[in-house]
Structures are given as structure tokens and as C-alpha cells.
Write a protein that holds these residues in place. Structure first.
Motif, PDB file in Angstrom:
ATOM      1  N   PRO A 227      81.404  12.212 200.454  1.00 17.82           N
ATOM      2  CA  PRO A 227      81.405  12.156 201.921  1.00 17.82           C
ATOM      3  C   PRO A 227      81.465  13.549 202.513  1.00 17.82           C
ATOM      4  O   PRO A 227      82.053  14.466 201.922  1.00 17.82           O
ATOM      5  CB  PRO A 227      82.664  11.337 202.244  1.00 17.82           C
ATOM      6  N   GLY A 228      80.878  13.729 203.662  1.00 17.51           N
ATOM      7  CA  GLY A 228      80.819  15.053 204.278  1.00 17.51           C
ATOM      8  C   GLY A 228      82.100  15.423 205.002  1.00 17.51           C
ATOM      9  O   GLY A 228      82.888  14.560 205.412  1.00 17.51           O
ATOM     10  N   PHE A 229      82.298  16.726 205.178  1.00 17.78           N
ATOM     11  CA  PHE A 229      83.397  17.258 205.962  1.00 17.78           C
ATOM     12  C   PHE A 229      82.900  17.554 207.384  1.00 17.78           C
ATOM     13  O   PHE A 229      81.704  17.511 207.667  1.00 17.78           O
ATOM     14  CB  PHE A 229      83.936  18.544 205.339  1.00 17.78           C
ATOM     15  N   LYS A 230      83.845  17.868 208.261  1.00 16.32           N
ATOM     16  CA  LYS A 230      83.538  18.228 209.637  1.00 16.32           C
ATOM     17  C   LYS A 230      83.914  19.692 209.887  1.00 16.32           C
ATOM     18  O   LYS A 230      84.892  20.196 209.346  1.00 16.32           O
ATOM     19  CB  LYS A 230      84.304  17.324 210.615  1.00 16.32           C
TER      20      LYS A 230
ATOM     21  N   ASP B 163      73.033  30.537 205.956  1.00 14.39           N
ATOM     22  CA  ASP B 163      73.884  29.395 205.611  1.00 14.39           C
ATOM     23  C   ASP B 163      75.290  29.684 206.099  1.00 14.39           C
ATOM     24  O   ASP B 163      75.799  30.799 205.960  1.00 14.39           O
ATOM     25  CB  ASP B 163      73.894  29.158 204.095  1.00 14.39           C
ATOM     26  N   SER B 164      75.909  28.690 206.680  1.00 15.63           N
ATOM     27  CA  SER B 164      77.262  28.854 207.189  1.00 15.63           C
ATOM     28  C   SER B 164      78.264  28.946 206.059  1.00 15.63           C
ATOM     29  O   SER B 164      78.152  28.266 205.038  1.00 15.63           O
ATOM     30  CB  SER B 164      77.617  27.680 208.106  1.00 15.63           C
ATOM     31  N   VAL B 165      79.232  29.821 206.231  1.00  8.39           N
ATOM     32  CA  VAL B 165      80.409  29.894 205.359  1.00  8.39           C
ATOM     33  C   VAL B 165      81.565  29.561 206.289  1.00  8.39           C
ATOM     34  O   VAL B 165      81.847  30.316 207.227  1.00  8.39           O
ATOM     35  CB  VAL B 165      80.562  31.286 204.736  1.00  8.39           C
ATOM     36  N   ALA B 166      82.199  28.420 206.067  1.00  6.68           N
ATOM     37  CA  ALA B 166      83.002  27.830 207.139  1.00  6.68           C
ATOM     38  C   ALA B 166      84.320  27.248 206.667  1.00  6.68           C
ATOM     39  O   ALA B 166      84.522  26.975 205.481  1.00  6.68           O
ATOM     40  CB  ALA B 166      82.181  26.727 207.819  1.00  6.68           C
TER      41      ALA B 166
ATOM     42  N   ASN C 233      81.613  33.146 208.507  1.00  9.14           N
ATOM     43  CA  ASN C 233      80.529  34.016 208.054  1.00  9.14           C
ATOM     44  C   ASN C 233      79.225  33.239 208.106  1.00  9.14           C
ATOM     45  O   ASN C 233      79.218  32.001 208.047  1.00  9.14           O
ATOM     46  CB  ASN C 233      80.739  34.478 206.603  1.00  9.14           C
ATOM     47  N   LEU C 234      78.130  33.955 208.193  1.00  8.03           N
ATOM     48  CA  LEU C 234      76.803  33.380 207.985  1.00  8.03           C
ATOM     49  C   LEU C 234      76.112  34.281 206.967  1.00  8.03           C
ATOM     50  O   LEU C 234      75.954  35.483 207.196  1.00  8.03           O
ATOM     51  CB  LEU C 234      76.008  33.330 209.290  1.00  8.03           C
TER      52      LEU C 234
ATOM     53  N   SER D 145      84.056  25.923 202.896  1.00  9.57           N
ATOM     54  CA  SER D 145      82.858  25.147 202.580  1.00  9.57           C
ATOM     55  C   SER D 145      81.678  25.748 203.334  1.00  9.57           C
ATOM     56  O   SER D 145      81.694  26.932 203.665  1.00  9.57           O
ATOM     57  CB  SER D 145      83.072  23.670 202.941  1.00  9.57           C
ATOM     58  N   GLY D 146      80.649  24.946 203.587  1.00  5.54           N
ATOM     59  CA  GLY D 146      79.488  25.448 204.308  1.00  5.54           C
ATOM     60  C   GLY D 146      78.389  24.413 204.361  1.00  5.54           C
ATOM     61  O   GLY D 146      78.441  23.383 203.671  1.00  5.54           O
ATOM     62  N   GLY D 147      77.384  24.671 205.182  1.00  5.89           N
ATOM     63  CA  GLY D 147      76.312  23.710 205.380  1.00  5.89           C
ATOM     64  C   GLY D 147      75.528  23.419 204.122  1.00  5.89           C
ATOM     65  O   GLY D 147      75.210  22.264 203.826  1.00  5.89           O
ATOM     66  N   GLY D 148      75.204  24.460 203.356  1.00  5.45           N
ATOM     67  CA  GLY D 148      74.411  24.271 202.148  1.00  5.45           C
ATOM     68  C   GLY D 148      75.092  23.400 201.124  1.00  5.45           C
ATOM     69  O   GLY D 148      74.509  22.434 200.617  1.00  5.45           O
TER      70      GLY D 148
END
Length: 340
Positions: A117-120, A272-275, A126-127, A97-100
Motif C-alpha cells: 500500500p502507498g504512503f502519503k 524524483d522526490s526524496v520525501a 530533496n529532489l 521515501s519518495g515517488g519513485g
């Protein structure tokens, strides 16, 4: 017969010892049961898929008591919807997932059909950062794009389309009437710039803002190798901030000079975070162990994917507030001295 009888007794005794040892070994194994965790990432062949496979393999070589089984998925939007449709997965599944994409999901805007609902956060791996390039010498700033055609990624691509367009609209105030946005795809966008059907196109790559190291994306490398002399457009730090405040999640970064010879000055950009992320219901102890696993093996990810060489401990949490991080992961970061 007496010798035979003694041999039988010795054999029975050895067998009993072996049986006891096996039983003890089994009991020990049971007392150290391995927790099985799923990881769904992105389509096969993508950087996210490769990094997910790396995390699976690293987990299987570790002794932390957690084994990760990785599989591909259609993408980050699908991952959010899947856990919403199958809530039983929230306690045993890590997702790409990621912030965006998280911001869009929570707001319930396209490409989502409702609020999710959001994840943690567990960790950024990656960014992603992108900006606009042009071959037109008369286009010197973003404002000069008025009346021009701008090629970006496909509509559902967060980093290559949604976020850049948000900066144009919410940051610079350029509406659809001002700029002709063409949603064509990442490779297609630079192809359009090279063949003259677009005046500017999206380019970019992957960055570690902590060390200022950057790796350009394949289509960007191909474009810059064409022998043309592009001009790269600075987003403007204030414009990135405006777009974020308008509701599209992204972080301010600086694109370092020299990442390509045509980038002669540092540029204000976004990332943007790639997480790897989990639902709030994910067990705290497992989140702690997985985060520790990544921190302890961070140098190994570069063996699987070139962008893995950009990973750094501080980069794993870049762009996130402590409340966005899963409590188990937060404990690992605090132990590592990365968060107060």
C-alpha cells in the motif's frame, strides 16, 4: 517557643504554596503532553540521514507539542516493508521515501516481492535528478548509445539506475540488446567513464525546480573536476513522459544551464522526490503540526546539510497531486496558500 511556633507555621505555609504551585505546574504539563513520533530515514552518513537528524533537532526546539525521534534504516525499500510487517508503527512513524520507490512498491515490481500500500506525503526535502554524460565526441544524443556501454548506479538505486534505465527502455525504446547497461554504483560509474570501460555514465545532483537552483552530487563534482570535457545528454521531455506513463514515477524538470561550465544549454530532465511520508493511518493533527513545523523552519535545514538550502515551500509538494498528500499536511499547505 511562640517565635519558633510562628516560624514553623510560616514554613508550613510556604511549603503548602510551593506544593500547590508544583501540582499546578504538573497539571499544566499533563494538559500539554508532547506526542512522540518516530522517524526512520536511510543509512548513516547519507543526505537523508542528515536531514532526518535535522528534523528531529528542529522538533525538539519547537513548542508544537510533537517531538520526533530519528534513527537510521537500511533504506527506503526497507522502510516500506517494515511498516507493512509492523502495522502498529503506521500511526506514529514518519519514513524516508519518495515517488519513485512508492510507484515500484504499489506495482509490486523489483526490488519488491509483492504489492505494498502507498504512503502519503508530508514533504519533499530533496529532489534528485540524474542524466548521462559521455567523453565520446561521436555520442551526441541518447540514440547514439546503441551498441555502447552505459554505467549507472546499483540495481536497487531508484534515482541513479531504475529511473534512468526506464527512460532508455520505455522512453527511447532501447532494449538490453541495444545498450549494455552496467550496474556498478554512482562513483564507480564515473570512474568507469574516466578509465574508458564505459561509454557513458550517470551523473546528477539535487534540484529545486521552482527556483532553478541545483547542487551537483559529490561523484559528479569529482568527475567534472577531472579536467575532461564531457558532453551531457538531454533525456527529452517526451521520453521522460513516456517512461512515467509506462509506470515509473518521476516528474519533468529542466536542468539549468550553467550549473557547471560544461552544461551550456538547459536540458530536459527528470526529478524524483526524496520525501518524508506517512501511512494513511497517521493522525491528521500530527501530520498538520509536522508540516507546519517544516514550513515555518524551512530556512534552518540548510544549516545541517547543503542540500537543505534547496528546500522551498513549493518544492515541498513538487511532483505530487493533492490526493497523494496526507490530509493533515494538505491542510497546512492550503493554509500557506500553496494549494488551492
Amino acid at each position: 517557643m511562640k517565635i519558633a511556633s510562628n516560624s514553623i507555621k510560616r514554613g508550613l505555609a510556604i511549603g503548602a504554596i510551593a506544593l500547590a504551585a508544583a501540582s499546578l505546574s504538573q497539571g499544566s504539563a499533563l494538559s500539554q503532553e508532547t506526542t512522540q513520533i518516530n522517524l526512520i530515514s536511510a543509512p548513516f552518513g547519507t543526505g537523508s540521514y542528515v536531514m532526518g537528524s535535522a528534523l528531529e533537532e528542529i522538533s525538539k526546539k519547537s513548542d508544537i507539542g510533537v517531538t520526533i525521534t530519528h534513527s537510521e534504516s537500511p533504506g527506503f525499500v526497507f522502510n516500506i516493508k517494515k511498516l507493512d510487517n509492523e502495522p502498529e508503527l503506521k500511526t506514529n512513524t514518519i519514513v524516508g521515501s519518495g515517488g519513485g520507490v512508492q510507484g515500484l512498491a504499489k506495482a509490486g515490481v523489483e526490488p519488491f516481492d509483492k504489492k505494498y500500500p502507498g504512503f502519503k506525503l508530508i514533504a519533499n526535502y530533496n529532489l534528485n535528478s540524474s542524466w548521462l554524460a559521455t567523453l565520446d565526441k561521436n555520442i551526441k544524443t541518447i540514440e547514439d548509445l546503441k551498441g555502447k556501454k552505459v554505467a549507472v548506479g546499483r540495481r536497487a538505486q531508484i534515482n541513479w539506475a531504475i529511473q534512468p534505465v526506464a527512460i532508455l527502455r520505455d522512453g527511447w525504446g532501447l532494449s538490453d540488446k541495444d545498450v549494455n547497461i552496467q550496474y556498478v554504483g554512482t562513483k564507480e560509474s564515473v570512474d568507469a567513464l574516466l578509465d574508458g570501460t564505459a561509454d557513458a555514465a550517470i551523473v546528477g545532483g539535487y534540484i529545486d525546480p521552482v527556483s532553478d537552483r541545483m547542487m551537483l552530487s559529490p561523484q559528479t563534482i569529482e568527475f567534472l573536476a577531472s579536467g575532461r570535457n564531457p558532453h551531457h545528454l538531454d533525456w527529452g521531455a517526451d521520453m521522460v513522459t513516456k517512461a512515467r506513463e509506462a509506470g515509473v514515477s518521476m516528474a519533468n524538470v529542466t536542468i539549468p544551464a550553467g550549473v557547471d561550465p560544461t552544461i551550456t544549454e538547459p536540458m530536459a530532465g527528470f526529478a524524483d522526490s526524496v520525501a518524508w511520508m506517512v501511512a494513511p493511518e497517521f493522525p491528521e493533527e500530527v501530520a498538520y503540526k509536522v508540516t507546519k513545523l517544516i514550513l515555518d523552519n524551512i530556512e534552518k535545514f540548510g544549516e545541517y546539510q547543503a542540500t537543505g538550502k534547496l528546500m522551498s515551500p513549493k518544492g515541498m509538494i513538487y511532483g505530487w497531486d493533492p490526493e497523494d498528500i496526507h490530509p493533515g499536511a494538505l491542510r497546512a499547505y492550503r493554509e500557506a496558500g500553496l494549494i488551492d
